[in-house]
Design a protein around this motif. Structure first.
Motif, PDB file in Angstrom:
ATOM      1  N   ALA A  96       0.818  -1.219   0.000  1.00  0.00           N
ATOM      2  CA  ALA A  96       0.000   0.000   0.000  1.00  0.00           C
ATOM      3  C   ALA A  96       0.849   1.266   0.000  1.00  0.00           C
ATOM      4  CB  ALA A  96      -0.928   0.001   1.213  1.00  0.00           C
ATOM      5  N   ASP A  97       2.137   1.169   0.357  1.00  0.00           N
ATOM      6  CA  ASP A  97       2.994   2.362   0.357  1.00  0.00           C
ATOM      7  C   ASP A  97       3.334   2.763  -1.072  1.00  0.00           C
ATOM      8  OD1 ASP A  97       3.074   2.493   3.136  1.00  0.00           O
ATOM      9  OD2 ASP A  97       4.721   1.048   3.238  1.00  0.00           O
ATOM     10  N   TYR A  98       3.437   4.056  -1.281  1.00  0.00           N
ATOM     11  CA  TYR A  98       3.684   4.603  -2.633  1.00  0.00           C
ATOM     12  C   TYR A  98       5.036   5.298  -2.622  1.00  0.00           C
ATOM     13  CZ  TYR A  98       2.057   6.292  -7.181  1.00  0.00           C
ATOM     14  OH  TYR A  98       1.884   6.521  -8.522  1.00  0.00           O
ATOM     15  N   PHE A  99       6.002   4.756  -3.351  1.00  0.00           N
ATOM     16  CA  PHE A  99       7.403   5.176  -3.312  1.00  0.00           C
ATOM     17  C   PHE A  99       7.778   5.850  -4.627  1.00  0.00           C
ATOM     18  CE2 PHE A  99      12.047   3.582  -3.349  1.00  0.00           C
ATOM     19  CZ  PHE A  99      12.495   4.759  -2.759  1.00  0.00           C
ATOM     20  N   ALA A 100       8.305   7.084  -4.553  1.00  0.00           N
ATOM     21  CA  ALA A 100       8.595   7.833  -5.782  1.00  0.00           C
ATOM     22  C   ALA A 100       9.901   8.602  -5.639  1.00  0.00           C
ATOM     23  CB  ALA A 100       7.464   8.805  -6.102  1.00  0.00           C
ATOM     24  N   ARG A 101      10.561   8.796  -6.769  1.00  0.00           N
ATOM     25  CA  ARG A 101      11.727   9.689  -6.851  1.00  0.00           C
ATOM     26  C   ARG A 101      11.228  11.034  -7.370  1.00  0.00           C
ATOM     27  NH1 ARG A 101      16.534   9.379 -11.330  1.00  0.00           N
ATOM     28  NH2 ARG A 101      17.889  11.009 -10.476  1.00  0.00           N
ATOM     29  N   ILE A 102      11.362  12.090  -6.527  1.00  0.00           N
ATOM     30  CA  ILE A 102      10.763  13.381  -6.887  1.00  0.00           C
ATOM     31  C   ILE A 102      11.813  14.410  -7.318  1.00  0.00           C
ATOM     32  CG2 ILE A 102       8.800  13.023  -5.357  1.00  0.00           C
ATOM     33  CD1 ILE A 102      10.166  14.900  -3.346  1.00  0.00           C
ATOM     34  N   GLY A 103      13.080  14.066  -7.206  1.00  0.00           N
ATOM     35  CA  GLY A 103      14.144  14.974  -7.629  1.00  0.00           C
ATOM     36  C   GLY A 103      15.415  14.191  -7.868  1.00  0.00           C
ATOM     37  N   GLY A 104      16.544  14.880  -7.975  1.00  0.00           N
ATOM     38  CA  GLY A 104      17.805  14.218  -8.265  1.00  0.00           C
ATOM     39  C   GLY A 104      18.094  13.095  -7.289  1.00  0.00           C
ATOM     40  N   GLU A 105      18.314  13.442  -5.977  1.00  0.00           N
ATOM     41  CA  GLU A 105      18.559  12.412  -4.975  1.00  0.00           C
ATOM     42  C   GLU A 105      17.475  12.436  -3.901  1.00  0.00           C
ATOM     43  OE1 GLU A 105      20.838  16.033  -3.387  1.00  0.00           O
ATOM     44  OE2 GLU A 105      20.123  15.223  -5.277  1.00  0.00           O
ATOM     45  N   GLU A 106      16.318  13.061  -4.191  1.00  0.00           N
ATOM     46  CA  GLU A 106      15.228  13.176  -3.234  1.00  0.00           C
ATOM     47  C   GLU A 106      14.152  12.144  -3.520  1.00  0.00           C
ATOM     48  OE1 GLU A 106      13.866  17.177  -3.445  1.00  0.00           O
ATOM     49  OE2 GLU A 106      15.328  17.892  -1.988  1.00  0.00           O
ATOM     50  N   PHE A 107      13.625  11.519  -2.432  1.00  0.00           N
ATOM     51  CA  PHE A 107      12.615  10.486  -2.548  1.00  0.00           C
ATOM     52  C   PHE A 107      11.457  10.809  -1.607  1.00  0.00           C
ATOM     53  CE2 PHE A 107      16.639   8.657  -3.719  1.00  0.00           C
ATOM     54  CZ  PHE A 107      16.349   7.860  -4.824  1.00  0.00           C
ATOM     55  N   MET A 108      10.266  10.308  -1.931  1.00  0.00           N
ATOM     56  CA  MET A 108       9.083  10.523  -1.102  1.00  0.00           C
ATOM     57  C   MET A 108       8.321   9.212  -0.990  1.00  0.00           C
ATOM     58  SD  MET A 108       7.565  13.122   0.485  1.00  0.00           S
ATOM     59  CE  MET A 108       7.637  14.691  -0.379  1.00  0.00           C
ATOM     60  N   ILE A 109       7.849   8.934   0.229  1.00  0.00           N
ATOM     61  CA  ILE A 109       7.011   7.758   0.496  1.00  0.00           C
ATOM     62  C   ILE A 109       5.671   8.242   1.025  1.00  0.00           C
ATOM     63  CG2 ILE A 109       6.766   5.610   1.781  1.00  0.00           C
ATOM     64  CD1 ILE A 109       9.849   5.608   2.043  1.00  0.00           C
ATOM     65  N   ILE A 110       4.588   7.871   0.329  1.00  0.00           N
ATOM     66  CA  ILE A 110       3.235   8.140   0.815  1.00  0.00           C
ATOM     67  C   ILE A 110       2.783   6.893   1.560  1.00  0.00           C
ATOM     68  CG2 ILE A 110       0.874   8.708   0.189  1.00  0.00           C
ATOM     69  CD1 ILE A 110       1.964   9.896  -2.408  1.00  0.00           C
ATOM     70  N   SER A 111       2.580   7.011   2.865  1.00  0.00           N
ATOM     71  CA  SER A 111       2.248   5.855   3.699  1.00  0.00           C
ATOM     72  C   SER A 111       0.799   5.988   4.148  1.00  0.00           C
ATOM     73  CB  SER A 111       3.199   5.790   4.883  1.00  0.00           C
ATOM     74  OG  SER A 111       3.184   4.519   5.461  1.00  0.00           O
ATOM     75  N   LEU A 112      -0.089   5.219   3.514  1.00  0.00           N
ATOM     76  CA  LEU A 112      -1.520   5.297   3.791  1.00  0.00           C
ATOM     77  C   LEU A 112      -1.853   4.583   5.097  1.00  0.00           C
ATOM     78  CD1 LEU A 112      -2.819   4.438   0.209  1.00  0.00           C
ATOM     79  CD2 LEU A 112      -2.402   6.704   1.165  1.00  0.00           C
ATOM     80  N   GLU A 113      -2.904   5.069   5.761  1.00  0.00           N
ATOM     81  CA  GLU A 113      -3.387   4.440   6.998  1.00  0.00           C
ATOM     82  C   GLU A 113      -2.255   4.266   8.011  1.00  0.00           C
ATOM     83  OE1 GLU A 113      -6.578   3.856   7.550  1.00  0.00           O
ATOM     84  OE2 GLU A 113      -7.130   4.553   5.543  1.00  0.00           O
ATOM     85  N   THR A 114      -1.387   5.284   8.112  1.00  0.00           N
ATOM     86  CA  THR A 114      -0.209   5.191   8.988  1.00  0.00           C
ATOM     87  C   THR A 114      -0.080   6.477   9.800  1.00  0.00           C
ATOM     88  OG1 THR A 114       0.906   3.829   7.326  1.00  0.00           O
ATOM     89  CG2 THR A 114       2.276   4.808   9.031  1.00  0.00           C
ATOM     90  N   ASN A 115       0.017   6.327  11.155  1.00  0.00           N
ATOM     91  CA  ASN A 115       0.189   7.506  11.999  1.00  0.00           C
ATOM     92  C   ASN A 115       1.670   7.873  12.115  1.00  0.00           C
ATOM     93  OD1 ASN A 115       1.323   5.756  13.906  1.00  0.00           O
ATOM     94  ND2 ASN A 115      -0.657   5.391  14.909  1.00  0.00           N
ATOM     95  N   ILE A 116       1.957   8.915  12.887  1.00  0.00           N
ATOM     96  CA  ILE A 116       3.316   9.451  12.951  1.00  0.00           C
ATOM     97  C   ILE A 116       4.295   8.451  13.588  1.00  0.00           C
ATOM     98  CG2 ILE A 116       2.879  10.607  15.149  1.00  0.00           C
ATOM     99  CD1 ILE A 116       5.089  11.863  12.234  1.00  0.00           C
TER     100      ILE A 116
END
Length: 757
Positions: A672-692
């Motif tokens: 369910a996690d959504y993993f993407a490369r958003i820049g040169g060496e920058e990455f983002m993970i969208i973690s659904l149904e997940t608290n801090i």
């Protein structure tokens, strides 16, 4: 005995030499088939892509013209601006495609040294683009309000865009002729080599059987021949299929040791054929011998090879066994498959061109399937006709004869455009828009013409220009469905009845939108346009709708509507054109584009989602979290001191690190996690149904995974992580800002750590 041994060795040596020569001719040969095939495929793809771009320019131009004709309003201005920008984008893209194709042809001119016709086709198309289409389009983009106000200029511009189309059928034909010629040479070489090999194998088996009795008396000589034979050979038990003996070539080919082979049966290698079928083959080969039997054999390393098997019975120690000779034909089979694929591609391209193509001198030499469809004649019937036979008007015949004389004499080599009335095989008069030029075919000057059927357009234009008192006669006999409308339909012609399946009486009780599948928004737009037209406002509208008809057949129609003065009042005229085939084809293309869109969501380097895909998914996830109050966390991380890595080790090493980090992180995420490369060496993970808390645990786990990973570059790599969770006061921008702030905090506090904000 010595004499027999010499004969045997000489025969074996002769076979080896023949096999080696045949192998060299076939595998290395003088014909660069792969390069030629690749070049031809790329040339055709680039040509088709360029023609599609030109069609897209026309589509954009139509939108510019449409918005320019609307009454000024904010919507009209915005639509006009967007359409003009899209036209400018497609214009620039097409110009770039022309330049790239020009460089491609020059760079690969070695493949065209015997096929100069393609260069001539391209240079003519490129000349028309640079000197006709491109300057006119540039003028429109720069001065749209002035130029688009001239209706004659619109019509002229639409016609001139077709001048730049590359004659794909001619390129297909020219490349096909050259490619077939090349393939024929390769095939002839291949056939000769194969025949020689088969003849020598036949001779081998002949001498093998002839000296069978001698070989039985001298087992040592037989084994010497068998083990040192350059062909793959082995002896099988006819009943069980177990290996009795194998030669050195078989051991090398299959990758097993001789000991391993003697412990197994042929069925472990020939795993793609049923055991019962293999037993039948062995018995048949033992009784009659076998030729041209093909199997797929699996080697020890897992590789699968296509082989041709030759078998014959031999007697050892008074027992019959099966001697098998194997030829590896994997490469030959791949070549044959490639050839079939290329021929299929040529056939599809030729049969699906949308314009008629004719090649002629005084008589027709070639006609493509579209030409046959439009005019109704077969290829053989075309060959028997003079060019002017299909044109009924005597004055037109004289013009055509004179034009052909000039082309065949070389007096007129350039392009010409005509509109003539033609007669089909069924004696139906149609109007053709013809573009012709002069080419060289079989070392003789030959005329080449492409044409489209513009009968409906001519008929509509002529009928609309007639006097008002002939109006009803016009719409009854025009051959296209027409209706006159106010709030309801007030008149339809017979074509409208035929197309919809409704009678006039039924149609007169319906609104025009009742015969189309439209949504509420489209219905309100139609109502608004009718209201404007009934007040005397003149403008042209064009839509494509699915038609409701009594037969429930799937029909798509182009709806062209305008305003006319009829019976002392303003009414709406609607003209329908059946575009079912075009729409079905367009739906197919849209489906292919959707598939391409899915592919375009992934980052080329790392194989994970790219920034574009991340933005779409984040928007969706944020809206879900906002609407239903569901937990949502973002984890942002980048590589510490990545610039130093690139500067010291080079960008190639940097790319390797990016790939390895992406793979390491991906295998430690949930589905369910959504993993993407958003820049040169920058990455983002969208973690659904997940608290801090859970998000921080995940980030820490990933940080340690990266820190302890053994990178192939030999570097110690660490990453800094920022973690945030959604709260009800967040916007998309604020949530992304907070995670970026958390990452900055991790960097400030020493890197290689997880921080939240």
């Amino acid at each position: 005995m010595i004499k027999n041994q010499n004969i045997y060795l000489a025969g074996a040596l002769f076979i080896i030499i023949v096999v080696l020569i045949a192998g060299v001719i076939f595998f290395t040969g003088p014909i660069p088939i792969k390069n030629i095939s690749s070049f031809n495929s790329n040339l055709l793809l680039k040509t088709i892509k360029l023609n599609n771009d030109i069609r897209n320019i026309k589509s954009s131009l139509d939108k510019v013209i449409y918005y320019s004709a609307l009454k000024p309003s904010p919507i009209q201005k915005e639509g006009f601006k967007k359409a003009l920008n899209k036209l400018n984008f497609r214009f620039t893209k097409t110009d770039r495609q022309y330049k790239e194709l020009n460089i491609f042809i020059k760079k690969n001119s070695v493949f065209l040294k015997n096929n100069r016709q393609i260069i001539i086709y391209f240079n003519k198309s490129y000349f028309k683009w640079r000197n006709i289409s491109k300057p006119i389009l540039a003028a429109i983009i720069k001065y749209p309000e002035y130029i688009l106000s001239k209706i004659s200029y619109k019509i002229f511009l639409r016609d001139t865009l077709y001048l730049s189309h590359l004659p794909t059928i001619n390129i297909v034909k020219a490349t096909r002729i050259y490619f077939l010629k090349t393939m024929n040479i390769a095939i002839y070489i291949f056939i000769i080599a194969t025949v020689v090999i088969i003849i020598m194998l036949i001779l081998f088996f002949y001498y093998f059987n002839k000296f069978n009795e001698i070989l039985l008396k001298s087992e040592q000589r037989f084994k010497s021949l068998f083990y040192n034979l350059p062909l793959i050979a082995f002896i099988l038990d006819i009943e069980t299929g177990c290996f009795i003996d194998v030669n050195n070539a078989a051991v090398e080919f299959y990758g097993y040791s001789k000991y391993e082979l003697l412990k197994i049966s042929i069925e472990k290698i020939n795993i793609f054929t049923d055991s019962q079928e293999q037993r039948k083959f062995r018995k048949m080969a033992a009784e009659k011998g076998s030729h041209n039997i093909f199997f797929k054999h699996k080697l020890k390393n897992g590789e699968v090879k296509t082989v041709q098997s030759f078998g014959t019975a031999i007697s050892l120690n008074n027992k019959l066994y099966l001697l098998i000779i194997i030829l590896d034909i994997t490469e030959r089979k791949l070549l044959e498959d490639k050839l079939e694929e290329s021929e299929e591609l040529f056939r599809i391209l030729t049969e699906n061109l949308i314009t008629g193509i004719l090649l002629y001198r005084e008589k027709y030499i070639y006609a493509n399937p579209t030409a046959e469809s439009i005019l109704g004649y077969t290829q053989d019937e075309f060959y028997q006709k003079y060019v002017w036979d299909i044109f009924p008007d005597e004055f037109d015949k004289k013009i055509i004869k004179k034009a052909i004389e000039k082309r065949l004499s070389g007096e007129n080599m350039g392009p010409s455009h005509f509109t003539f009335k033609a007669l089909t095989k069924q004696n139906k008069e149609i109007w053709l828009l013809i573009a012709s030029t002069t080419v060289k075919y079989k070392d003789k000057l030959t005329a080449l013409a492409s044409f489209i059927d513009i009968t409906e357009m001519i008929n509509l234009r002529n009928e609309l220009e007639r006097e008002k008192e002939f109006f009803k006669i016009l719409i009854e006999n025009i051959g296209v469905p027409i209706s006159l409308n106010k709030e309801k339909i007030i008149y339809v012609n017979s074509e409208m009845e035929n197309l919809t399946g409704y009678s006039k009486e039924e149609l007169y009780n319906m609104n025009i939108w009742d015969i189309f599948y439209v949504n509420n928004k489209q219905k309100e737009e139609i109502k608004s346009n009718i209201k404007r037209r009934l007040n005397g406002e003149k403008f042209i509208s064009e839509f494509i709708f699915k038609l409701k008809n009594k037969s429930e057949t799937e029909l798509w129609v182009k709806v062209l509507s305008g305003t006319i003065f009829y019976n002392n009042e303003w009414v709406v005229i609607v003209v329908l054109t059946d575009v079912t085939n075009e729409m079905l084809e367009e739906q197919k293309i849209l489906k292919e584009k959707e598939n391409y869109k899915l592919l375009s969501e992934f980052d080329d380097l790392t194989g994970i989602y790219n920034r574009r895909a991340y933005k779409a998914k984040f928007h969706e996830a944020f809206n879900t979290a906002m609407r239903y109050g569901r937990p949502l966390s973002l984890i942002m991380f980048d590589i510490d001191k990545f610039k130093d890595i690139n500067d010291n080790l080079g960008h190639q090493a940097g790319d390797i690190i990016l790939k390895e980090i992406s793979a390491a992180v991906k295998e430690n995420l949930r589905t369910a996690d959504y993993f993407a490369r958003i820049g040169g060496e920058e990455f983002m993970i969208i973690s659904l149904e997940t608290n801090i808390d859970k998000a921080k645990e995940l980030a820490e786990r990933l940080r340690l995974k990266i820190e302890n990973h053994n990178f192939s570059t030999g570097n110690k790599i660490t990453c800094s992580f920022g973690v945030v969770s959604f709260n009800k006061n967040d916007t998309e921008e604020s949530l992304e800002y907070r995670v970026d702030l958390a990452l900055y905090k991790a960097k400030e506090n020493g890197r290689n750590r997880v921080e939240n904000a």
